[in-house]
Design a protein around this motif. Sequence first.
Motif, mmCIF file in Angstrom:
data_model
loop_
_atom_site.group_PDB
_atom_site.id
_atom_site.type_symbol
_atom_site.label_atom_id
_atom_site.label_comp_id
_atom_site.label_asym_id
_atom_site.label_seq_id
_atom_site.Cartn_x
_atom_site.Cartn_y
_atom_site.Cartn_z
ATOM 1 N N THR B 42 0.992 -1.068 0.068
ATOM 2 C CA THR B 42 0.376 0.181 0.018
ATOM 3 C C THR B 42 0.444 1.489 -0.042
ATOM 4 O OG1 THR B 42 -1.615 -1.360 1.197
ATOM 5 C CG2 THR B 42 -2.114 1.301 0.941
ATOM 6 N N SER B 50 -0.185 9.660 -6.299
ATOM 7 C CA SER B 50 0.245 10.919 -5.362
ATOM 8 C C SER B 50 -0.238 11.196 -4.043
ATOM 9 C CB SER B 50 -0.202 11.583 -6.606
ATOM 10 O OG SER B 50 0.238 11.784 -7.630
ATOM 11 N N PHE B 51 -0.149 9.963 -3.136
ATOM 12 C CA PHE B 51 -1.576 9.710 -1.955
ATOM 13 C C PHE B 51 -0.153 10.676 -1.097
ATOM 14 C CE2 PHE B 51 -5.960 8.231 -1.426
ATOM 15 C CZ PHE B 51 -6.153 8.877 -3.345
ATOM 16 N N ARG B 52 1.070 10.239 -1.490
ATOM 17 C CA ARG B 52 1.990 10.708 -0.284
ATOM 18 C C ARG B 52 3.511 10.560 -1.033
ATOM 19 N NH1 ARG B 52 3.744 8.398 4.028
ATOM 20 N NH2 ARG B 52 1.640 7.925 5.055
ATOM 21 N N GLU B 53 4.391 10.942 -0.619
ATOM 22 C CA GLU B 53 5.634 11.705 -1.793
ATOM 23 C C GLU B 53 6.635 10.463 -0.900
ATOM 24 O OE1 GLU B 53 6.906 15.351 -2.783
ATOM 25 O OE2 GLU B 53 6.110 15.866 -0.795
ATOM 26 N N PHE B 67 3.202 13.614 -8.151
ATOM 27 C CA PHE B 67 2.922 14.420 -7.391
ATOM 28 C C PHE B 67 2.221 15.527 -7.851
ATOM 29 C CE2 PHE B 67 3.068 16.614 -2.631
ATOM 30 C CZ PHE B 67 2.333 15.453 -2.422
ATOM 31 N N GLU B 68 0.963 15.818 -7.157
ATOM 32 C CA GLU B 68 0.644 17.270 -8.046
ATOM 33 C C GLU B 68 0.599 17.003 -8.663
ATOM 34 O OE1 GLU B 68 -1.298 17.870 -5.162
ATOM 35 O OE2 GLU B 68 -1.179 19.659 -5.039
ATOM 36 N N ASN B 69 0.649 16.137 -9.979
ATOM 37 C CA ASN B 69 0.256 16.686 -11.080
ATOM 38 C C ASN B 69 -0.697 16.632 -11.782
ATOM 39 O OD1 ASN B 69 0.875 16.229 -14.290
ATOM 40 N ND2 ASN B 69 3.020 15.825 -14.301
ATOM 41 N N ALA B 70 -0.924 17.345 -12.347
ATOM 42 C CA ALA B 70 -3.225 17.496 -12.300
ATOM 43 C C ALA B 70 -3.138 16.228 -13.720
ATOM 44 C CB ALA B 70 -3.254 18.106 -13.047
ATOM 45 N N MET B 73 -2.292 12.155 -12.277
ATOM 46 C CA MET B 73 -3.306 12.219 -10.999
ATOM 47 C C MET B 73 -4.634 12.058 -11.240
ATOM 48 S SD MET B 73 -2.346 14.317 -8.261
ATOM 49 C CE MET B 73 -3.120 13.914 -7.376
ATOM 50 N N PHE B 78 -6.980 4.704 -7.545
ATOM 51 C CA PHE B 78 -6.635 4.270 -6.884
ATOM 52 C C PHE B 78 -7.583 2.997 -5.841
ATOM 53 C CE2 PHE B 78 -3.858 4.149 -2.453
ATOM 54 C CZ PHE B 78 -3.514 2.561 -2.530
#
Lengths: 263, 288
Positions: B42, B50-53, B67-70, B73, B78
């Motif tokens: 998980t 992109s829930f976490r880095e 991450f934070e890439n529209a 994402m 997920f």
Amino acid sequence: MKQQSFFSKVAVDMFYVQLKWSLWFLSFILTAHIIMIIVSINTGNPLGDFIFFSHGSSKIYMLVIGIISAYAFLTFYVNQGITRKDYFIGASLAAIGVSFAIAIIATLLTGLEYIILEMTNLPIELDRGMVDTVIESSDNSVSIFLPKAIVGSSILVHSSNWLLSMFMYTLNILSIYAVGWFIGSGYYRFGWIAGFGFIALAIAFIVIGDLLWGTDIEEPLSNWLPFTSIDLPLYGSFLGAIVLIGIILGFIRVITRRVTIKM
Amino acid sequence: MNIDINNLSLKYKDFEALKNISFKLESGKIYGLLGRNGAGKTSLLSILASFREQTDGSLTIDGESPFENARIMQSVAFIYEKDYSDETEKVKGMLEVIERYRPNFDKEYANYLIKRFKLPLDKPVHKLSKGMQSALNVTLGLAGRTPITIFDEAYLGMDAPTREIFYKELLDDQAKHPRTMILSTHLVSEMDYLFDEVIVINQGSLVLHEEYETLASRGASITGSADKVDDFIIGMKQLNVQQLGNTKSVMVYGDLNENERQDAQLKGLEVGPISLQDLFIHLTSEED
């Protein structure tokens, strides 16, 4: 697939959801107000008009839905593939929209209230000047959430300018929404122990907000302040409130910019 | 959309959830991500979504960090077991949300799946049974048709027949609309046929990444009299040894060539396949 910004979708969706909640909330407050009018007619006690009456509850309500914003919507939107940034912009716009909507509805209802009472000639006195009555009936320890900003605010009390009242109302509840959102974001990211720190900061924000509107601070935690109120010209209060909201939103963005999403 | 993972690490305070993981995933395949509870499945998937880095290393999708890439994402879904105890939205409303935010969403297909799983459209989600909530998650994941779709133990709560429906629909739709599917699971035995490739992680580290076909032919179980078996398996990687009386059965990992197979037959040894399940258990249970 082309690059797309989703914040407008988020703004519209969050606005509608929160507006729906707000209409429920306002209908409860309106019912309570009508009951109070009936009581007031029978007992002869003075009563504040709707804009006055609803203001305190609206602030509590906005605090609550502000707190919910982080928990309910952040996870939800990232789950839909929305960036934290788009969520933030969308949620901010929705909050502004909801604040205006509640203020406008409250103002319209108050206008309607005056017209109806005028037409029916009921023996009731509505005003916004019963500062003492309200403050005495409120418990100081929770008074930060009571309608002091409006009670003590010389502007709203003496102003017959509806538009001005409406804007004040909007800014007041919007700033409390931001405070709630700030607390919610703090808890979301840092957990419950650090969350208390966010509540402390939130109280500071509320006190600053009250000061900006020239309200006497009676909230006991701020007894250490060397002054109990400051005098600002009207535009200063407005400007100050807008800047304060901007600062709180800035904090929220910093907190949520790279936050880990709760699963 | 290709996924490229390089020396990916994730640390929570003192705990290393992921250690230097590297692998590549090509689009259009179904990947099985296997690992025991707490192996880091998980954690890995939540970075992908992109829930976490990550703490260290890189993970790119289509060459970009998600991450934070529209754009990225939007292409990644997920699906995991969510807490729906406060979800008062109806099934219908959930579909509308996906329709609004997922550009490839296929409404007809969603309605087909809803019927297939016998989900009630007008029931609030929190009132659905656990199995139905899982079926709803799976429906949203499949019908969203995101280029990268992650099912993180999404079958939890489903009964066996419902899981079968899920596997079948997943394969059917993958054939029509290929995308990158990642199925994380520890129900290896019933899902192995779904996988094009298999990734095994254990205690935060990558254990293996192989095509399923290769993997299945990679190991063998050698059964016969103990001394002959011992003789035969010299130099091979042993996964498991079982002995009953004089009969010994050893699971070996590694290619058996034709000569070796013939040799085994001559010696009267039985050469059988090993299942992914066996392989998985033995690859991940060593260090207890």
